[in-house]
Design a protein around this motif. Structure first.
Motif, PDB file in Angstrom:
ATOM      1  N   TYR A  77     -10.653  59.329  -2.035  1.00  0.00           N
ATOM      2  CA  TYR A  77     -11.307  60.371  -2.821  1.00  0.00           C
ATOM      3  C   TYR A  77     -12.794  60.488  -2.548  1.00  0.00           C
ATOM      4  N   SER A  78     -13.330  59.628  -1.675  1.00  0.00           N
ATOM      5  CA  SER A  78     -14.727  59.713  -1.267  1.00  0.00           C
ATOM      6  C   SER A  78     -14.849  60.526   0.020  1.00  0.00           C
ATOM      7  N   SER A  79     -15.569  61.626  -0.046  1.00  0.00           N
ATOM      8  CA  SER A  79     -15.769  62.449   1.154  1.00  0.00           C
ATOM      9  C   SER A  79     -16.624  61.709   2.177  1.00  0.00           C
ATOM     10  N   VAL A  80     -17.557  60.899   1.712  1.00  0.00           N
ATOM     11  CA  VAL A  80     -18.398  60.121   2.625  1.00  0.00           C
ATOM     12  C   VAL A  80     -17.528  59.169   3.442  1.00  0.00           C
ATOM     13  N   CYS A  81     -16.619  58.492   2.754  1.00  0.00           N
ATOM     14  CA  CYS A  81     -15.696  57.580   3.431  1.00  0.00           C
ATOM     15  C   CYS A  81     -14.870  58.322   4.475  1.00  0.00           C
ATOM     16  N   ILE A  82     -14.259  59.422   4.097  1.00  0.00           N
ATOM     17  CA  ILE A  82     -13.368  60.154   4.994  1.00  0.00           C
ATOM     18  C   ILE A  82     -14.122  60.660   6.213  1.00  0.00           C
ATOM     19  N   ASN A  83     -15.300  61.215   6.022  1.00  0.00           N
ATOM     20  CA  ASN A  83     -16.082  61.725   7.155  1.00  0.00           C
ATOM     21  C   ASN A  83     -16.477  60.599   8.098  1.00  0.00           C
ATOM     22  N   THR A  84     -16.877  59.470   7.525  1.00  0.00           N
ATOM     23  CA  THR A  84     -17.280  58.327   8.344  1.00  0.00           C
ATOM     24  C   THR A  84     -16.109  57.774   9.145  1.00  0.00           C
ATOM     25  N   MET A  85     -14.973  57.596   8.472  1.00  0.00           N
ATOM     26  CA  MET A  85     -13.803  57.010   9.132  1.00  0.00           C
ATOM     27  C   MET A  85     -13.200  57.968  10.155  1.00  0.00           C
ATOM     28  N   ARG A  86     -13.237  59.244   9.882  1.00  0.00           N
ATOM     29  CA  ARG A  86     -12.742  60.228  10.849  1.00  0.00           C
ATOM     30  C   ARG A  86     -13.558  60.146  12.144  1.00  0.00           C
ATOM     31  N   THR A  87     -14.866  60.034  12.012  1.00  0.00           N
ATOM     32  CA  THR A  87     -15.726  59.912  13.189  1.00  0.00           C
ATOM     33  C   THR A  87     -15.494  58.590  13.907  1.00  0.00           C
ATOM     34  N   ARG A  88     -15.372  57.527  13.136  1.00  0.00           N
ATOM     35  CA  ARG A  88     -15.203  56.197  13.712  1.00  0.00           C
ATOM     36  C   ARG A  88     -13.922  56.094  14.525  1.00  0.00           C
ATOM     37  N   HIS A  89     -12.881  56.785  14.091  1.00  0.00           N
ATOM     38  CA  HIS A  89     -11.577  56.693  14.762  1.00  0.00           C
ATOM     39  C   HIS A  89     -11.196  57.980  15.477  1.00  0.00           C
ATOM     40  N   SER A  90     -12.192  58.695  15.948  1.00  0.00           N
ATOM     41  CA  SER A  90     -11.933  59.965  16.635  1.00  0.00           C
ATOM     42  C   SER A  90     -11.171  59.775  17.947  1.00  0.00           C
ATOM     43  N   ASP A  91     -11.126  58.555  18.439  1.00  0.00           N
ATOM     44  CA  ASP A  91     -10.422  58.266  19.686  1.00  0.00           C
ATOM     45  C   ASP A  91      -8.980  57.810  19.437  1.00  0.00           C
ATOM     46  N   CYS A  92      -8.458  58.072  18.216  1.00  0.00           N
ATOM     47  CA  CYS A  92      -7.097  57.652  17.873  1.00  0.00           C
ATOM     48  C   CYS A  92      -6.218  58.879  17.606  1.00  0.00           C
ATOM     49  N   PRO A  93      -5.604  59.453  18.639  1.00  0.00           N
ATOM     50  CA  PRO A  93      -4.728  60.618  18.443  1.00  0.00           C
ATOM     51  C   PRO A  93      -3.597  60.287  17.476  1.00  0.00           C
ATOM     52  N   GLY A  94      -3.322  61.199  16.554  1.00  0.00           N
ATOM     53  CA  GLY A  94      -2.268  60.977  15.581  1.00  0.00           C
ATOM     54  C   GLY A  94      -2.747  60.389  14.276  1.00  0.00           C
ATOM     55  N   MET A  95      -4.006  59.906  14.248  1.00  0.00           N
ATOM     56  CA  MET A  95      -4.596  59.369  13.022  1.00  0.00           C
ATOM     57  C   MET A  95      -5.422  60.463  12.373  1.00  0.00           C
ATOM     58  N   THR A  96      -5.110  60.792  11.104  1.00  0.00           N
ATOM     59  CA  THR A  96      -5.832  61.854  10.405  1.00  0.00           C
ATOM     60  C   THR A  96      -6.425  61.324   9.104  1.00  0.00           C
ATOM     61  N   TRP A  97      -7.428  62.058   8.596  1.00  0.00           N
ATOM     62  CA  TRP A  97      -8.205  61.614   7.435  1.00  0.00           C
ATOM     63  C   TRP A  97      -8.410  62.782   6.485  1.00  0.00           C
ATOM     64  N   HIS A  98      -8.148  62.570   5.190  1.00  0.00           N
ATOM     65  CA  HIS A  98      -8.225  63.652   4.216  1.00  0.00           C
ATOM     66  C   HIS A  98      -8.806  63.146   2.895  1.00  0.00           C
ATOM     67  N   GLN A  99      -9.703  63.929   2.315  1.00  0.00           N
ATOM     68  CA  GLN A  99     -10.171  63.635   0.969  1.00  0.00           C
ATOM     69  C   GLN A  99      -9.104  64.111  -0.004  1.00  0.00           C
ATOM     70  N   MET A 100      -8.632  63.208  -0.891  1.00  0.00           N
ATOM     71  CA  MET A 100      -7.515  63.570  -1.757  1.00  0.00           C
ATOM     72  C   MET A 100      -7.406  62.593  -2.918  1.00  0.00           C
ATOM     73  N   ASP A 101      -6.877  63.083  -4.025  1.00  0.00           N
ATOM     74  CA  ASP A 101      -6.612  62.277  -5.214  1.00  0.00           C
ATOM     75  C   ASP A 101      -5.174  61.787  -5.162  1.00  0.00           C
ATOM     76  N   VAL A 102      -4.965  60.507  -5.369  1.00  0.00           N
ATOM     77  CA  VAL A 102      -3.625  59.941  -5.292  1.00  0.00           C
ATOM     78  C   VAL A 102      -2.689  60.538  -6.339  1.00  0.00           C
ATOM     79  N   ARG A 103      -3.258  61.113  -7.388  1.00  0.00           N
ATOM     80  CA  ARG A 103      -2.432  61.724  -8.435  1.00  0.00           C
ATOM     81  C   ARG A 103      -1.971  63.133  -8.083  1.00  0.00           C
ATOM     82  N   GLN A 104      -2.514  63.693  -7.012  1.00  0.00           N
ATOM     83  CA  GLN A 104      -2.175  65.058  -6.620  1.00  0.00           C
ATOM     84  C   GLN A 104      -2.196  65.158  -5.102  1.00  0.00           C
ATOM     85  N   LEU A 105      -1.160  64.631  -4.493  1.00  0.00           N
ATOM     86  CA  LEU A 105      -1.073  64.599  -3.042  1.00  0.00           C
ATOM     87  C   LEU A 105      -0.710  65.975  -2.510  1.00  0.00           C
TER      88      LEU A 105
END
Length: 244
Positions: A77-105
């Protein structure tokens, strides 16, 4: 420790996590993937579609990818986390990152073979004060999350929950016919045990777990116990102070 909050309630505050993720590179609650990797082999296949809940800046997603699990969706649910991790793992095809609440997938029904969380549900409990009663707010939060998890699992899919919580408490959350899954649990750790729960969609509760559900339905006020630990692996000890 630089990122330790003044009060455990801050662990539920997205602003706290946004600030923390701006500087913290990596933190793994309950140990890294290598600690429980041996338990997943019988339950998670390399070709499975996997959703990781509350991914944070943990090394787990990257470690799983390098171990051969290449279809991984991560949410936090942290946009900072998602943006950082998406950039960090940009070399991993098939790995995706999304800001989202676990109560509303935001995924269709039956989207994933495996849904995995590590200490995410534990963190939801941080404001619980009484060892005898989980607040209605927390109970409702967890129920919404588990309902969404069940909805998004394929038939035969597995919800894998990695936690410090013992079966006496955690099965009180998971043993529910409505979620349409069976429950198994395993342990790992040296000196202090952590738990891995594997809940399989479409299988019935065992007689023992069905009895837990019946007892809770009969008792309008469940009485969860307080888990006191001497855990030392995590420098942050919010897990050992949550009354579960």
């Amino acid at each position: 420790m630089a990122h330790l909050p003044d009060d455990n309630s801050r662990y539920k505050d997205v602003d706290y996590w946004d600030e923390r993720y701006k500087t913290e590179q990596c933190y793994d609650w309950l140990g890294n993937f290598s600690k429980f990797e041996h338990l997943l082999g019988d339950h998670v296949k390399k070709e499975d579609t996997i959703l990781i809940l509350g991914c944070g800046n943990s090394s787990m997603s990257g470690d799983m990818y390098r171990a051969g699990y290449h279809s991984i969706t991560n949410i936090d649910y942290s946009s900072v986390c998602i943006n950082t991790m998406r950039t960090r793992h940009s070399d991993c095809p098939g790995m995706t990152w999304h800001q989202m609440d676990v109560r509303q997938l935001s995924f269709p029904d039956a989207s994933f073979d495996v849904i995995l969380e590590k200490a995410t549900l534990d963190a939801i409990m941080v404001e619980e004060k009484s060892p005898w009663k989980v607040s209605p707010q927390t109970t409702a939060f967890i129920h919404k999350a588990l309902t969404e998890i069940s909805r998004c699992l394929k038939p035969g899919g597995r919800f894998v929950s990695v936690t410090f919580a013992q079966p006496f408490f955690r099965k009180r959350l998971y043993a529910c016919t409505e979620y349409n899954w069976s429950i198994k649990h395993y342990t790992y750790g040296d000196g202090f045990e952590y738990f891995v729960y594997v809940l399989t969609k479409g299988e019935e509760l065992s007689p023992e777990d069905a009895a837990i559900e019946r007892k809770l339905l009969e008792d309008n006020e469940a009485t969860p116990i307080s888990i006191t630990t001497t855990q030392r692996d995590d420098k942050e000890d919010f897990l050992s102070t949550i009354n579960l």
